[in-house]
Write an enzyme that holds these catalytic residues in place. Sequence first.
Site, PDB file in Angstrom:
ATOM      1  CB  SER A  77       6.991  54.716  12.686  1.00  6.28           C
ATOM      2  OG  SER A  77       7.887  56.087  13.121  1.00  6.28           O
ATOM      3  CD  GLU A  88      13.987  58.505   3.799  1.00  5.63           C
ATOM      4  OE1 GLU A  88      13.016  57.993   4.343  1.00  5.63           O
ATOM      5  OE2 GLU A  88      14.929  58.855   4.279  1.00  5.63           O
TER       6      GLU A  88
END
Length: 262
Positions: free
Chosen positions: A35, A111
């Site tokens: 988010s 990531e």
Amino acid sequence: MAADLSPIDKAKFVAAKRAVEFVEDGMKLGLGTGSTAAWMVRCLAERMREEGIRVTGVPTSSRTAELARQLGIPITTLDEAKWLDLTIDGADEFDGQLALIKGGGGALLQEKIVATASDQMIVITDPAKEVVQLGTFPLPIEVIPFGWQTTKALVEETLVSMDVLGRTATLRMNGDRAFITDEGNYIVDLHLQRIGNPRQLSLVINQIPGVVENGLFIDICDIVVIGHGNGRVEVRDINKGTSEEETIEFADTDNIFADLGD
Ligand code: 5RP
């Protein structure tokens, strides 16, 4: 519109807005997942629109790729880009050395590969994620589905000799099925409560067959940008040993809020 955001979203927004100020024209960027990273992607798209800067993004998940596409940010693969100038991503926990736990969103593998292939990594966060010692947030590990129960049992056995407080391992679920990562793997969350030696734990866990990667990011993050709900932003640079603060105004004219809806 900015006034309607919750304090936590304001904190994420100002951290993201400050972090994209590090982006320069022509950069190849790693685009994180989660988010907070989604705010960064929106802020980046806004800078591209308003200032005409050009960048190429390497997304760390299918979710981020989709958002970048929607906002008109050119994206490519890591193989195409080869090396990146900067990665901006969120985190689940960070400590005073900027060691991180990541993978709450299940994207830790891409990531970590993307951040490691970058000259610099900036983490954007709210203050609640700062800890003295990592481990309150469950440590995700990505495991291959084949023989995952054996892998999980080996991990639990290994934890007995590690400097951790809890040793429960749980398979991450998505409803009544196992959560599947973008790489087609499972996530096992380790409920450790306290990680005494993150570097050692990371090395040892990655030796277990079936473990693809773990969510500890050590010596990867260079800068943390901590946003607060009142617009205050702290920028801590671990290499320079500096810590700076400023306040970002919430401009109601920010076009970024028109992009909300996901
Ligand atoms: C995804 C991650 C995220 O960066 C981490 O979970 C933080 O997410 P959010 O910004 O939504 O709190 O590691 O794999």
